[in-house]
Every structure is written in structure tokens, then in C-alpha cells.
Design a protein around this motif. Structure first.
Motif, short mmCIF file in Angstrom:
data_model
loop_
_atom_site.label_atom_id
_atom_site.label_comp_id
_atom_site.label_asym_id
_atom_site.label_seq_id
_atom_site.Cartn_x
_atom_site.Cartn_y
_atom_site.Cartn_z
N ASN A 187 2.99 15.26 -13.90
CA ASN A 187 3.34 14.21 -14.85
C ASN A 187 2.67 12.88 -14.47
O ASN A 187 2.15 12.16 -15.33
N ILE A 188 2.70 12.57 -13.19
CA ILE A 188 2.08 11.33 -12.73
C ILE A 188 0.58 11.32 -13.03
O ILE A 188 0.00 10.29 -13.37
N ILE A 196 -7.82 7.02 -11.05
CA ILE A 196 -8.92 7.05 -12.01
C ILE A 196 -8.85 8.33 -12.85
O ILE A 196 -9.04 8.31 -14.07
N VAL A 197 -8.56 9.47 -12.19
CA VAL A 197 -8.41 10.74 -12.93
C VAL A 197 -7.27 10.63 -13.94
O VAL A 197 -7.39 11.08 -15.08
N ALA A 198 -6.15 10.01 -13.52
CA ALA A 198 -5.01 9.84 -14.42
C ALA A 198 -5.38 8.96 -15.62
O ALA A 198 -4.97 9.22 -16.75
N ALA A 210 8.36 21.58 -4.26
CA ALA A 210 9.50 20.97 -4.94
C ALA A 210 9.09 19.91 -5.96
O ALA A 210 9.80 19.67 -6.94
N PHE A 211 7.92 19.29 -5.76
CA PHE A 211 7.52 18.17 -6.62
C PHE A 211 6.27 18.46 -7.44
O PHE A 211 5.55 17.53 -7.80
N VAL A 242 -7.99 22.88 -13.16
CA VAL A 242 -8.62 23.01 -11.85
C VAL A 242 -9.13 21.65 -11.39
O VAL A 242 -9.04 21.31 -10.20
N SER A 243 -9.67 20.86 -12.32
CA SER A 243 -10.17 19.53 -11.97
C SER A 243 -9.05 18.66 -11.41
O SER A 243 -9.17 18.08 -10.32
N THR A 244 -7.95 18.58 -12.14
CA THR A 244 -6.83 17.75 -11.69
C THR A 244 -6.17 18.32 -10.44
O THR A 244 -5.92 17.61 -9.46
#
Length: 450
Positions: free
Chosen positions: A120-121, A258-260, A113-114, A52-54
Motif C-alpha cells: 500500500n505504501i 520515487i517508485v511510489a 506480517a507487513f 516484479v519491479s516494485t
């Protein structure tokens, strides 16, 4: 539900009267992700919290870009109303409804579609990967409702009406709360249930809002004929809104990066930053509300050629929002653990969230300044500068600072979070310098005219 005229009479009282419903609407808007995270955090797993965060952070960026593009409608309608061209404002409203409906349909198809490449990103943790995809897919299918729901607020803020957007958000917030409890607690759907509740609540709110609008008295004649594709008006709306949308996208992108970066550190760090971001969403409500209100206020006075009045409104907005920001700074820095416990029960997640939140405590002293100035510039039609300063702050400062801090061992979420106030400090300098330059330019123009 009457439309407001900001070009005559007192300044502070009408500005606050307009800003308060905007603030309440933003508060209720923040409840979407907050309630999602709150319910999931109390009745599901850390993996659901991470998903949920992401997912909500991605959807926030997407919807914020759409809302920012719709600010072009707010500004154009405000300027047309301030200049007394009410019928043109009606045509702008109708064209905007058609344009954003088409845009929402296209965006929905692209996002569905993405979904997996986006997850993944974002480096979604393995345990939360499928849940993140489910959350994004469900929200993407409901993009028409999400966009339409946000467009209503932009349309009516341009008319000086901040009460209808508040009512729209209030309806959706109440439905979303019950939807979250039912889908997550009763049906045990986890992150997917939170997404379903969000889409359904906004769809119902959108239908109710249209029924209410049909009963309202507008300051212009509005029929189905106004619902048309007017290329010239669309270009004007996009000309004003596109720089704002790009700038907000860049800001959102920097936070997504930053999240990534944090997601690589594991589920606990991911969930902690997600909790802190939800708290930050509430902390930043006041400067955000004044920024939107300042745009509407400045747009009407700019259209009426009352620049002195627009500047006085800016000073009032700066003073009030900074005082409140100082209080938020104290709470975030010294009592951030208490705030994080609202959204998480695991001590490790709370500790991680507070560590990250301390950096936002510093940022609370900085954002009221450039948020108000950005709103003023947007209302005056200087949206390209706002895009430029956000580009410098978001991409030029926040991203490299957060990346460099993530490489300092031992890794500290506080140091990573310091990228945000560092960017805000630079943006404050840019906005103040540009304001001084704009003042000199306007004085020279006034001298030539006299």
C-alpha cells in the motif's frame, strides 16, 4: 581461493584482481532481478512486470541494508588481518554468522506480517497489487537464505578473498535462470514464480558454499567454538556497519519513494521505470565494485597504518572507474532504448524506460567519484560521515527534487530521474571536502607523532 594481502607489493594489479571478481559477482547478483524481469517481461503481463519491479526494488533495499550492515564485518576483519590479529578475525567471523542468522529470522517474521501495508505504501497499481504481495511474501519467507547468501560475500571480502563470493553468486545465478524459466514459462506462475526461483537458488547456493568453505584453508583456526554470541564483537561490527546500513537504507528509501511516485502514473510508467532501474543496476556495477573493493583495500592498510598506500589505491580506483563510467554515460543517454528492449517488448514501456534512463546517463559521470571515496572512508572506519552524506543526498536532495519534478506538467520521467544526478553532485562535493579535511587531520597527527 587464497586470501589477499593488500598491505605489501604493487597496488593497481592486486586492486584490479580483487575488484574484477567483485564486479562479476555484482553482475551476477544483478541478474537475479534482471532475469526475473526479463522472463516475466517476455512471458507474462505488464501487471506481472510492475509487480516484479516494485517487489524486487523493496527486496533490493532490504537485502542491501543487510549487506551494508555486514560491511561492518568486512571492515573489522580487514583491519584485524592488516594488524596481524588473525585469531580475532576468526572470532569475528563466527560471531557474525550467529548474529546475522538471528537477525534474518526476526526480519522474516516482520516482513511477512507487513506485506500488504508495504504494498500500500508503494502505491502498487491495482492490477498488480496481489502479485506484488505474493512476490514479497515468498521472498520474505526465504529471508534466512537471502541473508546468509549475502553474508558469505562480506566475510570473505574482509579476508581479501573475492573469488568465493563470485563462485557463490555464480551458482545461484545459474539456478535462478533455470528456475525462472520453469516457474514462469512452464508453470505460468508469473511474479510469484520469479520469487520462488530467487529464494530456491539462493538456498541451494548457500548450502553448496558452506560445503566448499569446510574444505578451504583459512588464515586462522575456525571451529564450532567460534560460532557464539559475543556481545563486544557484535557491538564493534554494528558500530562500523550500522552507519553504512542506515545510509544505504536512506538511499534505497529515496528510490522507493520515487517508485511510489511513478506508480501513481499507471502501469506503463511503473513498468518503464522498473525496466530502467534494472538497466541502472548493471550500469552502476563498476562504481559499486570499486566501492566495495576500496573498503577492503583501505581497511587492511588502515589496520597496518599504511595510509599513503590506501590513498594511492583510491586514486587508481577513481581513474579506472570514471573512464568506464563515461562509456556507460554515452550508452545510457544516447542508446537507452536499446538497453531497455532487453527487458521489455512493449514500445510504450521501452520509451518510458529510456526517458527515465537518460538522467542516469548524467549520473554515470558522478557516481564513480563519491562511490570510491565512500569505500575509502568506510575502510578507514569513517562510516558515520558516509551515513551523513547519504542522508543529505538521499533524503535532503533526491526526495524533494523528485517530488517537485513530479508536479511539473506535463509529467516527465526524465525530469523525475534528474533527482538522482542532482543528489550525486552534492554528495561529490561533500566527499571531496571531507577527504581534504581528513588529509589535513592525518598530516597533523603524523607531525605530532614525529
Amino acid at each position: 581461493m587464497n586470501q589477499g594481502n593488500f598491505t605489501e607489493g604493487k597496488i593497481l594489479e592486486p586492486l584490479l584482481a580483487f575488484a574484477l571478481p567483485v564486479l562479476l559477482a555484482l553482475f551476477l547478483q544483478s541478474l537475479y532481478g534482471a532475469v526475473d524481469l526479463l522472463v516475466v517481461g517476455q512471458f507474462a503481463t505488464s501487471a506481472d512486470v510492475s509487480a516484479v519491479s516494485t517487489g524486487s526494488q523493496i527486496m533490493f533495499v532490504v537485502t542491501n541494508v543487510i549487506a551494508s550492515l555486514a560491511m561492518g564485518t568486512t571492515i573489522l576483519i580487514g583491519q584485524q588481518m592488516g594488524a596481524g590479529r588473525n585469531e580475532q578475525a576468526g572470532r569475528t567471523m563466527g560471531t557474525s554468522i550467529v548474529f546475522f542468522t538471528v537477525l534474518a529470522l526476526i526480519l522474516s517474521v516482520v516482513m511477512v506480517a507487513f506485506v500488504k501495508p508495504i504494498a500500500n505504501i508503494m502505491n502498487a497499481p491495482e492490477e498488480a497489487y496481489q502479485m506484488t504481495c505474493d512476490y514479497l511474501r515468498i521472498c520474505s519467507f526465504g529471508m534466512v537464505f537471502i541473508v546468509g547468501y549475502n553474508l558469505i560475500g562480506s566475510l570473505f571480502r574482509g579476508l581479501g578473498n573475492s573469488r568465493l563470493p563470485l563462485l557463490t553468486v555464480a551458482i545461484a545465478a545459474v539456478i535462478n535462470i533455470f528456475g525462472d524459466l520453469f516457474c514462469v514459462c512452464v508453470l505460468h506462475m508469473g511474479a510469484a514464480g520469479a520469487a520462488v526461483a530467487t529464494v530456491v537458488s539462493q538456498a541451494i547456493s548457500l548450502v553448496i558454499s558452506f560445503l566448499l568453505i569446510r574444505r578451504m584453508k583459512l588464515p586462522f583456526h575456525f571451529t564450532r567454538k567460534e560460532l557464539c554470541w559475543d556481545g563486544s564483537l557484535i557491538r564493534r561490527v554494528c558500530g562500523l556497519g550500522f552507519p553504512i546500513a542506515i545510509s544505504d537504507f536512506l538511499v534505497g528509501l529515496s528510490f522507493l519513494v520515487i517508485v511510489a511516485i511513478v506508480n501513481v502514473l499507471g502501469v506503463t510508467a511503473s513498468a518503464g521505470v522498473g525496466v530502467a532501474e534494472k538497466v541502472c543496476g548493471f550500469i552502476m556495477l563498476v562504481p559499486s565494485a570499486f566501492s566495495q573493493s576500496m573498503a577492503a583495500f583501505a581497511a587492511q592498510n588502515f589496520g597496518a597504518n599504511k595510509l599513503d598506500r590506501a590513498r594511492k589505491g583510491l586514486l587508481y580506483g577513481l581513474a579506472v572507474s570514471w573512464i568506464i563510467g563515461a562509456v556507460m554515460a554515452y550508452l545510457s543517454f544516447f542508446h537507452g532504448d536499446m538497453l531497455c528492449r532487453i527487458f521489455a517488448r512493449e514500445p510504450e514501456v521501452v520509451a518510458a524506460g529510456w526517458q527515465y534512463l537518460k538522467a542516469y546517463g548524467i549520473d554515470c559521470l558522478l557516481t564513480p567519484i563519491f562511490f570510491n571515496l565512500a569505500g575509502y572512508f568506510n575502510g578507514c572506519g569513517k562510516t558515520r560521515f558516509v551515513m551523513a552524506e547519504n542522508l543529505i543526498g538521499g533524503i535532503g536532495i533526491r526526495l524533494p527534487v523528485s517530488f517537485l519534478m513530479s508536479k511539473v506538467k506535463p509529467v516527465s520521467l526524465f525530469r523525475i530521474g534528474l533527482a538522482t544526478p542532482t543528489a550525486s553532485f552534492v554528495q561529490n562535493i561533500l566527499c571531496v571536502v571531507y577527504f581534504v579535511m581528513l588529509e589535513k587531520q592525518q598530516k597533523r597527527a603524523a607531525g605530532v607523532q614525529s
